[in-house]
Every structure is written in C-alpha cells, then in structure tokens.
Design a protein around this motif. Structure first.
Motif, short mmCIF file in Angstrom:
data_model
loop_
_atom_site.label_atom_id
_atom_site.label_comp_id
_atom_site.label_asym_id
_atom_site.label_seq_id
_atom_site.Cartn_x
_atom_site.Cartn_y
_atom_site.Cartn_z
N TYR A 40 -100.29 28.58 -29.90
CA TYR A 40 -101.05 27.76 -30.86
C TYR A 40 -101.75 28.64 -31.89
CZ TYR A 40 -104.42 24.43 -32.68
OH TYR A 40 -105.17 23.65 -33.52
N ALA A 41 -102.36 29.73 -31.42
CA ALA A 41 -103.05 30.64 -32.34
C ALA A 41 -102.06 31.30 -33.31
CB ALA A 41 -103.81 31.70 -31.56
N ARG A 43 -99.30 30.09 -34.42
CA ARG A 43 -98.82 29.10 -35.40
C ARG A 43 -99.88 28.71 -36.41
NH1 ARG A 43 -95.55 25.10 -31.38
NH2 ARG A 43 -93.70 26.40 -31.18
N ASN A 44 -101.11 28.60 -35.97
CA ASN A 44 -102.13 27.99 -36.81
C ASN A 44 -103.14 28.95 -37.41
OD1 ASN A 44 -101.26 25.24 -36.49
ND2 ASN A 44 -101.89 25.45 -34.36
N LEU A 45 -103.01 30.24 -37.14
CA LEU A 45 -103.88 31.23 -37.75
C LEU A 45 -103.04 32.29 -38.48
CD1 LEU A 45 -106.36 31.71 -34.77
CD2 LEU A 45 -106.74 30.39 -36.86
N PRO A 46 -102.30 31.90 -39.51
CA PRO A 46 -101.41 32.86 -40.17
C PRO A 46 -102.14 34.02 -40.83
CG PRO A 46 -101.51 30.84 -41.45
CD PRO A 46 -102.25 30.58 -40.16
N GLY A 51 -98.35 34.43 -38.91
CA GLY A 51 -97.58 33.20 -38.83
C GLY A 51 -96.30 33.36 -38.05
#
Length: 97
Positions: A40-41, A43-46, A51
């Motif tokens: 999750y990190a 994917r969502n913290l590019p 990313g």
C-alpha cells in the motif's frame, strides 16, 4: 541502501515486541498485514517510494564467454529473460551446495 536497511530494522524493532507474543495463525496474520501495508505504501506514496514504475536493467548478462542474453540450448535460442532465469537458478544451486 543503508538508509533502507536502517528503516527496516527500526520498523522491525518497533513491531517485534508485539509480534513475539503471538503464536500460530495470529503471527501469520500480522506478517501478511505488514506485507500489505508495504505494498500500500509503495503504491500510494510515490514521492517516498518512486511508485510502481520499476526500473529497467540494461546491465550485460554474461559470465566470461557465456552470454545469457542470447543463450542457445541445442536448437533453441532463449530470450534475455529466460537466460536470466537460468542464471539465477544456477547461482542459487551453487550457493545451496
């Protein structure tokens, strides 16, 4: 790389006191939960992780005269990915022996 190792060690040290009290399936659930939190990190913290773009590796895949990018086994010419697969399994076999 050293910073990533330190971060992983600090995260492990923070979670270990709680996870060491768990047994059986509860420990497995916590372990899988940490994997999903990492995905999750990523994917969502590019800005932090880069990313999901990935990296293209263009390094030569050769050991001495054997070029694994254009490896020929009998009449079959293998692709670069197939050569890398054979190289990785060969190195694993050497390490395990």
């Amino acid at each position: 790389m050293p910073l990533a190792g330190l971060f992983a060690g600090a995260l492990g040290a923070a979670i270990a006191p709680f996870a060491l009290r768990l047994r059986g399936p509860y420990l497995a659930i916590v372990s899988l939960g940490l994997v999903y939190i990492g995905i999750y990190a990523a994917r969502n913290l590019p800005a932090l992780t880069g990313g999901l773009n990935g990296t293209v590796v263009t390094a030569p895949v050769a050991i001495g005269p054997v070029d694994f990018a254009a490896l020929q086994v009998g009449p079959f010419l293998l692709t670069r990915e197939q050569g890398m697969f054979i190289l990785c399994w060969g190195i694993l076999a050497l390490v395990l022996c």
